[in-house]
Structure formats: structure tokens, C-alpha cells
Design a protein around this motif. Structure first.
Motif, PDB file in Angstrom:
ATOM      1  N   LEU A  93       5.852 -14.238 -15.439  1.00 60.10           N
ATOM      2  CA  LEU A  93       6.257 -12.973 -16.035  1.00 60.10           C
ATOM      3  C   LEU A  93       6.956 -12.135 -14.964  1.00 60.10           C
ATOM      4  O   LEU A  93       6.397 -11.879 -13.900  1.00 60.10           O
ATOM      5  N   ALA A  94       8.191 -11.713 -15.228  1.00 58.64           N
ATOM      6  CA  ALA A  94       8.983 -10.982 -14.241  1.00 58.64           C
ATOM      7  C   ALA A  94       9.314  -9.560 -14.674  1.00 58.64           C
ATOM      8  O   ALA A  94       9.574  -8.699 -13.835  1.00 58.64           O
ATOM      9  N   SER A  95       9.315  -9.301 -15.997  1.00 57.28           N
ATOM     10  CA  SER A  95       9.643  -7.956 -16.458  1.00 57.28           C
ATOM     11  C   SER A  95       9.033  -7.694 -17.827  1.00 57.28           C
ATOM     12  O   SER A  95       8.749  -8.615 -18.584  1.00 57.28           O
ATOM     13  N   VAL A  96       8.845  -6.399 -18.104  1.00 58.46           N
ATOM     14  CA  VAL A  96       8.340  -5.949 -19.394  1.00 58.46           C
ATOM     15  C   VAL A  96       9.158  -4.727 -19.795  1.00 58.46           C
ATOM     16  O   VAL A  96       9.321  -3.808 -18.990  1.00 58.46           O
ATOM     17  N   ILE A  97       9.691  -4.728 -21.019  1.00 53.84           N
ATOM     18  CA  ILE A  97      10.418  -3.566 -21.537  1.00 53.84           C
ATOM     19  C   ILE A  97       9.772  -3.172 -22.855  1.00 53.84           C
ATOM     20  O   ILE A  97       9.741  -3.958 -23.801  1.00 53.84           O
ATOM     21  N   ALA A  98       9.234  -1.951 -22.905  1.00 53.48           N
ATOM     22  CA  ALA A  98       8.653  -1.409 -24.128  1.00 53.48           C
ATOM     23  C   ALA A  98       9.657  -0.433 -24.726  1.00 53.48           C
ATOM     24  O   ALA A  98      10.113   0.482 -24.044  1.00 53.48           O
ATOM     25  N   THR A  99      10.032  -0.657 -25.983  1.00 52.81           N
ATOM     26  CA  THR A  99      10.983   0.216 -26.676  1.00 52.81           C
ATOM     27  C   THR A  99      10.267   0.822 -27.876  1.00 52.81           C
ATOM     28  O   THR A  99       9.716   0.100 -28.706  1.00 52.81           O
ATOM     29  N   ASP A 100      10.292   2.158 -27.961  1.00 51.47           N
ATOM     30  CA  ASP A 100       9.551   2.823 -29.028  1.00 51.47           C
ATOM     31  C   ASP A 100      10.382   2.982 -30.296  1.00 51.47           C
ATOM     32  O   ASP A 100      11.533   2.546 -30.374  1.00 51.47           O
ATOM     33  N   ILE A 101       9.802   3.616 -31.296  1.00 49.08           N
ATOM     34  CA  ILE A 101      10.415   3.805 -32.611  1.00 49.08           C
ATOM     35  C   ILE A 101      11.744   4.550 -32.539  1.00 49.08           C
ATOM     36  O   ILE A 101      12.612   4.390 -33.376  1.00 49.08           O
ATOM     37  N   HIS A 102      11.928   5.365 -31.490  1.00 54.73           N
ATOM     38  CA  HIS A 102      13.148   6.156 -31.334  1.00 54.73           C
ATOM     39  C   HIS A 102      14.200   5.461 -30.463  1.00 54.73           C
ATOM     40  O   HIS A 102      15.248   6.038 -30.184  1.00 54.73           O
ATOM     41  N   GLY A 103      13.902   4.253 -30.012  1.00 52.45           N
ATOM     42  CA  GLY A 103      14.841   3.519 -29.177  1.00 52.45           C
ATOM     43  C   GLY A 103      14.728   3.840 -27.696  1.00 52.45           C
ATOM     44  O   GLY A 103      15.534   3.373 -26.894  1.00 52.45           O
ATOM     45  N   ARG A 104      13.731   4.625 -27.307  1.00 53.62           N
ATOM     46  CA  ARG A 104      13.511   4.932 -25.887  1.00 53.62           C
ATOM     47  C   ARG A 104      12.776   3.773 -25.242  1.00 53.62           C
ATOM     48  O   ARG A 104      11.849   3.215 -25.836  1.00 53.62           O
ATOM     49  N   SER A 105      13.179   3.440 -24.028  1.00 50.31           N
ATOM     50  CA  SER A 105      12.602   2.275 -23.356  1.00 50.31           C
ATOM     51  C   SER A 105      11.950   2.632 -22.031  1.00 50.31           C
ATOM     52  O   SER A 105      12.389   3.542 -21.332  1.00 50.31           O
ATOM     53  N   LEU A 106      10.926   1.878 -21.708  1.00 51.75           N
ATOM     54  CA  LEU A 106      10.270   1.915 -20.405  1.00 51.75           C
ATOM     55  C   LEU A 106      10.343   0.493 -19.873  1.00 51.75           C
ATOM     56  O   LEU A 106       9.875  -0.442 -20.529  1.00 51.75           O
ATOM     57  N   ALA A 107      10.953   0.327 -18.704  1.00 51.24           N
ATOM     58  CA  ALA A 107      11.128  -1.003 -18.133  1.00 51.24           C
ATOM     59  C   ALA A 107      10.312  -1.146 -16.855  1.00 51.24           C
ATOM     60  O   ALA A 107      10.317  -0.250 -15.999  1.00 51.24           O
ATOM     61  N   LEU A 108       9.615  -2.253 -16.739  1.00 50.23           N
ATOM     62  CA  LEU A 108       8.851  -2.587 -15.543  1.00 50.23           C
ATOM     63  C   LEU A 108       9.370  -3.902 -15.001  1.00 50.23           C
ATOM     64  O   LEU A 108       9.525  -4.868 -15.752  1.00 50.23           O
ATOM     65  N   THR A 109       9.648  -3.939 -13.710  1.00 46.75           N
ATOM     66  CA  THR A 109      10.042  -5.176 -13.054  1.00 46.75           C
ATOM     67  C   THR A 109       8.935  -5.568 -12.093  1.00 46.75           C
ATOM     68  O   THR A 109       8.513  -4.750 -11.273  1.00 46.75           O
ATOM     69  N   LEU A 110       8.463  -6.773 -12.209  1.00 46.09           N
ATOM     70  CA  LEU A 110       7.366  -7.263 -11.382  1.00 46.09           C
ATOM     71  C   LEU A 110       7.944  -8.084 -10.233  1.00 46.09           C
ATOM     72  O   LEU A 110       8.695  -9.035 -10.461  1.00 46.09           O
ATOM     73  N   THR A 111       7.614  -7.699  -8.995  1.00 45.94           N
ATOM     74  CA  THR A 111       8.132  -8.408  -7.823  1.00 45.94           C
ATOM     75  C   THR A 111       7.004  -8.694  -6.843  1.00 45.94           C
ATOM     76  O   THR A 111       5.937  -8.090  -6.908  1.00 45.94           O
ATOM     77  N   ASN A 112       7.260  -9.606  -5.938  1.00 40.39           N
ATOM     78  CA  ASN A 112       6.311  -9.961  -4.880  1.00 40.39           C
ATOM     79  C   ASN A 112       4.929 -10.299  -5.423  1.00 40.39           C
ATOM     80  O   ASN A 112       3.912  -9.872  -4.872  1.00 40.39           O
TER      81      ASN A 112
END
Length: 82
Positions: A46-65
Motif C-alpha cells: 500500500l503506497a497511497s490512500v485518497i479519500a474523496t467525500d460527497i462534495h468531491g473534496r479529497s484528502l490524500a496520504l502518501t506512505l513512504t519509508n
């Protein structure tokens, strides 16, 4: 191997060679948004997670190291009582 359980739907898969992305949604309430999981290959991680809400707003997490099998302190995912 990736295993999903519960009322989870897949509405998009993207394979760009070094990366595999899967966009998921709740089958019981698909309008609430999506969760996109990005995986790197060799080994599948798993390298990244993007959560997009009902309004199209996103929170992106990138997992490294990341260190597979690294010890995690007890309570690391417990929210404080405040």
C-alpha cells in the motif's frame, strides 16, 4: 493477495505499470464518496490512500519509508480522550 469484505464496491481500477490503483465505495451508500488505494509492486505494498467525500473534496496520504513487520507502539491508533 488483497481481500475485501462487506458491502464494498469497486468502480475503477488503474494499472500504470509500477502502480495499481483501486477506487472503492460503500454499496449501501455510494453517494458518500470513495476511497482510492494505490499499491506499488514487487512486493505489492500500500503506497497511497485518497479519500474523496460527497462534495468531491479529497484528502490524500502518501506512505513512504515503510518497513514491513516493524513493531508498532501500543495505542498508536488510539485517539486521546479530549
Amino acid at each position: 493477495t488483497i481481500t475485501l469484505s462487506g458491502p464494498i464496491g469497486i468502480d475503477a481500477v488503474s494499472d500504470t505499470g509500477p502502480t495499481l490503483s483501486v477506487r472503492l465505495y460503500d454499496k449501501n451508500d455510494p453517494q458518500q464518496g470513495t476511497l482510492t488505494l494505490g499499491f506499488s509492486r514487487a512486493p505489492l505494498t500500500l503506497a497511497s490512500v485518497i479519500a474523496t467525500d460527497i462534495h468531491g473534496r479529497s484528502l490524500a496520504l502518501t506512505l513512504t519509508n515503510l518497513t514491513p513487520g516493524a513493531p508498532m507502539p501500543p495505542g498508536i491508533f488510539t485517539l486521546p480522550d479530549s
